[in-house]
Design an enzyme around this catalytic site. Sequence first.
Site, PDB file in Angstrom:
ATOM      1  N   LYS A  55       0.835  -1.195   0.000  1.00 58.12           N
ATOM      2  CA  LYS A  55       0.000   0.000   0.000  1.00 58.12           C
ATOM      3  C   LYS A  55       0.877   1.254   0.000  1.00 58.12           C
ATOM      4  CE  LYS A  55      -4.015  -0.146   1.654  1.00 58.12           C
ATOM      5  NZ  LYS A  55      -5.201  -0.032   2.546  1.00 58.12           N
ATOM      6  N   GLU A 106      -1.056  -1.529  -4.531  1.00 57.01           N
ATOM      7  CA  GLU A 106      -1.970  -0.402  -4.687  1.00 57.01           C
ATOM      8  C   GLU A 106      -1.378   0.610  -5.654  1.00 57.01           C
ATOM      9  OE1 GLU A 106      -3.625   3.353  -2.024  1.00 57.01           O
ATOM     10  OE2 GLU A 106      -3.026   1.502  -1.008  1.00 57.01           O
ATOM     11  N   ASP A 130      -7.190   2.371  -5.801  1.00 54.82           N
ATOM     12  CA  ASP A 130      -7.775   2.973  -4.609  1.00 54.82           C
ATOM     13  C   ASP A 130      -8.308   4.369  -4.910  1.00 54.82           C
ATOM     14  OD1 ASP A 130      -8.425   2.933  -1.856  1.00 54.82           O
ATOM     15  OD2 ASP A 130      -6.702   4.206  -1.428  1.00 54.82           O
TER      16      ASP A 130
END
Length: 275
Positions: free
Chosen positions: A164, A193, A214
């Site tokens: 992430k 991500e 995202d």
Amino acid sequence: MPDRIQMLIEIALQEDIGSGDITADALFGDEAVEKSGVIVAKEDLVIAGLEIARRVFLTVDHHLQWERYFEDGARVAKGSRVAKVSGRFKNLLRAERTALNFLQHLSGVATLTAQFVEKVKGTGAQILDTRKTLPGFRALEKMAVRAGGGKNHRLGLYDRYLIKDNHLTGISIAEAVKRAKAHNTNRVPVEAEVQRLDQIDEALSAGADILMMDNFSVEELKKAVQKVGGRAKIEASGGITLENVRDYAATGVDFISVGALTHSARAVDLSLEIL
């Protein structure tokens, strides 16, 4: 059933009963009164957690008799009897609230999940949960998501790589994916991500199996799906609701993760009615 679930049941019962049910003790003393009660759905719902409710009653009194009329994952109409429990009246009352707390919450998760699943029906997108779960309840809540027709994302930090934005401090996406794949002895998916379209090729060139888009808009997701061109699976995440999930699913993404399934599901209305 894992021991940690039984521990959770015992913690919940101790929290509620404490040193004893002073109301039932005052009203009934040591009278060996036996009764039956039925758990009734007060609204349309998807049921989940029946085994947990049974375990709560039997933890209080293993002589209680339990009968279920549905299996987890069933759609239950308002007014339907879900289960019946019989035995020592005082012990029915001791277990009632804790059993219903588990059952109402887990059925709420299953019901909300089923609503999301229904919204994306026919698109090919799968509804996923997240790690946004109540502490200690993860296994139960993820079970409830499955009962509602959803799929589980990773269970914890140990069973899938998910790179992430917070991981990418001083390291590129490509380097992060390469390091994850170098350590991937169990051959689990490596997900990364991406927050911009120009990061897609970098993640793909390093071998990411899944790209998490995202907080992409629907239009941005359409461009992302076209750019990826089937070279990896795509997960949409962030800002997705029952009102817009169909639009996100129609972009061609493979997965849609929804934290609200577990962190914001409303407890459904179930009650125990003594016969």
